[in-house]
Enzyme design. Structure first.
Site, mmCIF file in Angstrom:
data_model
loop_
_atom_site.group_PDB
_atom_site.id
_atom_site.type_symbol
_atom_site.label_atom_id
_atom_site.label_comp_id
_atom_site.label_asym_id
_atom_site.label_seq_id
_atom_site.Cartn_x
_atom_site.Cartn_y
_atom_site.Cartn_z
ATOM 1 C CE LYS A 99 22.968 2.773 7.114
ATOM 2 N NZ LYS A 99 22.833 3.136 8.506
ATOM 3 C CG HIS A 105 5.944 4.183 7.747
ATOM 4 N ND1 HIS A 105 5.920 4.968 6.601
ATOM 5 C CD2 HIS A 105 5.191 3.080 7.465
ATOM 6 C CE1 HIS A 105 5.192 4.342 5.687
ATOM 7 N NE2 HIS A 105 4.748 3.209 6.183
ATOM 8 N NE ARG A 113 8.240 0.645 3.407
ATOM 9 C CZ ARG A 113 7.046 0.229 3.809
ATOM 10 N NH1 ARG A 113 6.692 -1.029 3.675
ATOM 11 N NH2 ARG A 113 6.193 1.062 4.350
ATOM 12 N NE ARG A 115 -1.280 -1.798 3.413
ATOM 13 C CZ ARG A 115 -2.258 -2.671 3.512
ATOM 14 N NH1 ARG A 115 -3.478 -2.280 3.707
ATOM 15 N NH2 ARG A 115 -2.012 -3.961 3.439
ATOM 16 C CB THR A 116 3.915 2.349 1.779
ATOM 17 O OG1 THR A 116 3.332 2.030 3.045
ATOM 18 C CG2 THR A 116 4.713 3.625 1.917
HETATM 19 C C1 NCD Z 1 3.501 -0.740 7.946
HETATM 20 C C2 NCD Z 1 4.972 -0.782 7.630
HETATM 21 O O1 NCD Z 1 5.389 -1.241 6.563
HETATM 22 O O2 NCD Z 1 5.708 -0.321 8.491
HETATM 23 N N1 NCD Z 1 2.691 -0.890 6.834
HETATM 24 C C3 NCD Z 1 2.474 0.169 6.017
HETATM 25 O O3 NCD Z 1 3.341 0.934 5.696
HETATM 26 N N2 NCD Z 1 1.218 0.339 5.610
HETATM 27 C C4 NCD Z 1 3.104 -1.611 9.052
HETATM 28 C C5 NCD Z 1 3.339 -3.089 8.953
HETATM 29 O O4 NCD Z 1 4.031 -3.577 8.072
HETATM 30 O O5 NCD Z 1 2.810 -3.790 9.828
#
Ligand code: NCD
Length: 309
Positions: free
Chosen positions: A87, A137, A109, A59-60
């Site tokens: 890294k 986040h 990410r 989703r992100t």
């Molecule tokens: C979260 C994440 O990736 O930190 N999800 C997200 O970004 N929607 C939370 C999770 O993975 O549980």
């Protein structure tokens, strides 16, 4: 105030309350745009954005991509989900790639905490942290606060409990910073082994009894247990975790008020919340997803306007 105090969004801890207000006002405008028949504005036609995802995301990643496209930016995507990313090597490679592609903004990410800060020091582009390991986040916390504000009118004075794996959750840390900055009262609730010892220093209180926490709060933000970040067991079994820290309809109905239920996704149905709770009117989980696009449009737009100056 018409511009952000920062040139990058690396974490909520670098923002001021005015920054958050500006992001929310801008998001209000974009929320109206994405509900129009033509959901797009030409604002960022001259901006190129690279989405670099070194860790799994659904989703992100989609939310950022949609936000960028609705602002008419040029978008390139790179995903290398792998737990064995080293890294130094990978980020230096990333830096060189970015420099040669002449991108203006990077959404990243990465499994290592601090990866965004590192990149911001070596690349002449605006960096947005889309999750750095178990650290921060920031856009998730912004969309969470925006959704609470939309539902309850304001954040100031509201009581929010964050339930679950606080130790490994970047959503928890960014939410704590964001909520405290806006004057909310914050509790964390979960197994003692999943609550970091330093947590009270952040101005939150700890409650290990879920029923008590739910009776106290206006909002419960239910987190997923981050099994992928655990090398050992932190609780006896998933069944026991659910018995003590899972929310079900019976528990919610036993409270003498209606609380708001949130979840950043992905949901483990039947573990941290049951399906009837996730799909109930009390849950604003899909509003969070919808608001995510508007909030990310706002962040990208405000950072891009600083590049253009
Ligand atoms: C979260 C994440 O990736 O930190 N999800 C997200 O970004 N929607 C939370 C999770 O993975 O549980």
């Amino acid at each position: 105030m018409s511009e952000l105090s920062v040139n990058h969004l690396l974490g909520i801890k670098y923002l001021t309350e005015e920054d958050i207000n500006l992001i929310f006002e801008t998001a209000d405008h974009f929320k109206e745009v994405i509900n129009r028949p033509i959901k797009k504005v030409p604002s960022l036609r001259d901006i190129t954005i690279a989405n670099l995802f070194f860790e799994n995301s659904t989703r992100t990643r989609l939310s950022f991509e949609l936000a960028e496209k609705r602002l008419s930016a040029d978008v390139i995507n790179f995903s290398a989900a792998s737990s064995s990313v080293k890294k130094g090597e990978t980020l230096i490679d990333t830096v060189n790639n970015i420099l040669s592609m002449k991108v203006d903004m990077v959404v990243m990410r990465h499994p290592n905490p601090g990866a965004g800060v590192f990149l911001s020091k070596h690349v002449n582009a605006s960096i947005i942290n889309a999750g750095d390991g178990a650290h921060e986040h920031p856009t998730q916390a912004l969309l969470d606060s925006y959704s609470i504000r939309e539902k309850l009118g304001e954040i100031q004075g509201k009581k929010v409990v964050i339930v679950g794996d606080i130790l490994h959750s970047r959503v928890a840390l960014s939410n704590i910073f964001a909520l405290k900055l806006q004057g909310a009262e914050v509790k964390v609730c979960g197994p003692k082994t999943l609550i970091p010892k330093y947590i009270e220093k952040l101005g939150v209180t700890v409650e290990t009894d879920l029923t008590k926490a739910l009776k106290w709060c206006d909002v419960a933000n239910m987190l997923r247990v981050q099994n992928e970040r655990m090398e050992i067991s932190y609780f006896p079994s998933t069944r026991e975790y659910t018995q003590q820290f899972g929310v079900n309809k019976r528990l919610l109905d036993s409270l003498d008020k209606e609380i708001v239920i949130m979840h950043p996704g992905p949901i483990n149905r039947g573990v941290e919340i049951t399906s009837d709770v996730a799909d109930s009117k009390q849950a604003i989980i899909l509003d969070q997803v919808q608001n995510g696009v508007a909030v990310r449009m706002a962040v990208i737009y405000l950072l891009a306007s600083k590049i253009k100056q």
